[in-house]
Design a protein around this motif. Sequence first.
Motif, PDB file in Angstrom:
ATOM      1  N   TYR A 155       3.869   4.875   8.790  1.00  0.00           N
ATOM      2  CA  TYR A 155       3.107   4.363   7.653  1.00  0.00           C
ATOM      3  C   TYR A 155       2.972   5.437   6.576  1.00  0.00           C
ATOM      4  CZ  TYR A 155      -0.685   2.583   4.792  1.00  0.00           C
ATOM      5  OH  TYR A 155      -1.449   2.178   3.723  1.00  0.00           O
ATOM      6  N   CYS A 156       3.444   5.115   5.380  1.00  0.00           N
ATOM      7  CA  CYS A 156       3.343   6.009   4.216  1.00  0.00           C
ATOM      8  C   CYS A 156       3.921   7.392   4.502  1.00  0.00           C
ATOM      9  CB  CYS A 156       1.886   6.146   3.768  1.00  0.00           C
ATOM     10  SG  CYS A 156       1.266   4.726   2.854  1.00  0.00           S
ATOM     11  N   THR A 177       0.834  -1.197   0.000  1.00  0.00           N
ATOM     12  CA  THR A 177       0.000   0.000   0.000  1.00  0.00           C
ATOM     13  C   THR A 177       0.872   1.252   0.000  1.00  0.00           C
ATOM     14  OG1 THR A 177      -0.129  -0.117   2.421  1.00  0.00           O
ATOM     15  CG2 THR A 177      -1.944  -1.105   1.180  1.00  0.00           C
ATOM     16  N   GLU A 178       2.034   1.182   0.649  1.00  0.00           N
ATOM     17  CA  GLU A 178       2.918   2.350   0.698  1.00  0.00           C
ATOM     18  C   GLU A 178       3.454   2.706  -0.678  1.00  0.00           C
ATOM     19  OE1 GLU A 178       5.278   3.384   4.278  1.00  0.00           O
ATOM     20  OE2 GLU A 178       5.325   1.217   4.564  1.00  0.00           O
ATOM     21  N   THR A 179       3.868   1.710  -1.453  1.00  0.00           N
ATOM     22  CA  THR A 179       4.362   2.014  -2.797  1.00  0.00           C
ATOM     23  C   THR A 179       3.233   2.528  -3.677  1.00  0.00           C
ATOM     24  OG1 THR A 179       4.039  -0.299  -3.527  1.00  0.00           O
ATOM     25  CG2 THR A 179       6.186   0.285  -2.617  1.00  0.00           C
ATOM     26  N   VAL A 235       0.484   4.262  -2.693  1.00  0.00           N
ATOM     27  CA  VAL A 235       0.169   5.642  -2.303  1.00  0.00           C
ATOM     28  C   VAL A 235       1.279   6.585  -2.759  1.00  0.00           C
ATOM     29  CG1 VAL A 235      -0.163   7.193  -0.343  1.00  0.00           C
ATOM     30  CG2 VAL A 235      -1.298   4.973  -0.377  1.00  0.00           C
ATOM     31  N   ALA A 236       2.528   6.161  -2.629  1.00  0.00           N
ATOM     32  CA  ALA A 236       3.649   7.008  -3.056  1.00  0.00           C
ATOM     33  C   ALA A 236       3.561   7.325  -4.541  1.00  0.00           C
ATOM     34  CB  ALA A 236       4.975   6.321  -2.732  1.00  0.00           C
ATOM     35  N   VAL A 244      -4.421   6.778   3.856  1.00  0.00           N
ATOM     36  CA  VAL A 244      -3.810   8.108   3.853  1.00  0.00           C
ATOM     37  C   VAL A 244      -4.844   9.133   3.408  1.00  0.00           C
ATOM     38  CG1 VAL A 244      -2.020   9.571   2.833  1.00  0.00           C
ATOM     39  CG2 VAL A 244      -1.513   7.192   3.405  1.00  0.00           C
TER      40      VAL A 244
END
Length: 433
Positions: free
Chosen positions: A285-286, A32-34, A36-37, A233
Amino acid sequence: MRCQLVSTDLQPELRVDLLPANQSAYRRCHSTETAVAAVHNDLVRAADAGHVSALVMLDLSAAFDTVDHAVLLNVLQNRFSVHGLPLDWFRSYLSDRSQTFCITGSQSASFALDCSVPQGSVLGPVEFIAYTEDVTELFRRHQLHYHIYADDKQLYDDVPVAQASTLLRRLADCVSEVGDWCASRRLQLNATKTEFAWFGSHANMLKLSRADCNLSVGGVAIKPSAVVRDLGVLLDAELTMKQHVSQVAKSCFFQLRRIRQIRRCVDQDTAMQLVCSLVLSRLDYCNVVLSGLPKSTLSTLQHVQNTAARLVLGLRSHDHVTQALQQLHWLPVELRIKYKLCLLMHMAHSGQCPSYLRDMVLPTATNNSRVGLRSGSTQRYIEPRLRSRLGQRAFSFSGPSAWNSLPHHLHDISDTACFKRSLKTHYFNVAYH
């Protein structure tokens, strides 16, 4: 073919050939972090270019529970060329499944299942991704950017303010076709969770407020939201991230109050483990999307970390906290953000991150104007030219900027575990020495 669909040991390029590059769920090196980034980067770069972006976030109702087995087998056979024994293996896996319901201690009769894949199984998520893979053809046909995480689908594009109405029509047409596609797959769009938002600079958002910027889908006008939640986010229209920071701080303080109630009953190591799992994990997170924010915004998160450190070590509210952070070996919030940026850059540098992140950053060696120069032979990355300070918050700039500021010996470390240790040591020395 079975191995290409299931195995996590394949080379990344083989998996990308089979599944959409911008599908980040249940895939190695994707998260999910990649996701959202990547979306945040595109929105920020568009705002920096003077454009406005429209983002539509689609959600499917009970998506895994409505996967039709017959259609899934047909997709595996015709789109992924699964034939013979591998197809029989999939058919055997899906057949003869049943379900029972238990309510207030009473169990129902067994029902045969001709649909659904187990979401918590090894094969279920991969089968779902394969089942929905061809929806990306609709997005490309309407020339829209997209990102998918399991059943969460994000469609977006950016245009000059004057062309906002044209973008709205493209989005509405695409969403309408997605609805028809869902019907053909026995899937159902969740209208109540469909969100729509505009993003841009303050000046451009003022211009949009004077025009009709509602998204019309099926004769229903969907009003844009001021803030949308993207995989946990909160993204606001002007990308200030103030609402997200406020929500993270609120959640962290709630957890700290819970831990404080039992602090006298646990030792220091247990208290630190609780804080790390319930508080610091939320701060981290993120956090790449927080890069470049003013210190006045990040100070809220730093206050959370300071409070957590005092709680773990049993300090009073007015006790100095820098030594406490050093004793716990915690990096300050601003350096935790740079740590995450450099870690993602290391993954991109070593080919261990999604292709959509790797393609955002370019080594200086790929710049023809630097051929023969000293910078062209280093392991530095290009920092793109931008029009505003807002653009510096995009990963395509903040990532290379953080990476280029590291000592050269860190660039040469290929082992990820060793890189993380050395990076932590470097930033720890920057913070406290």
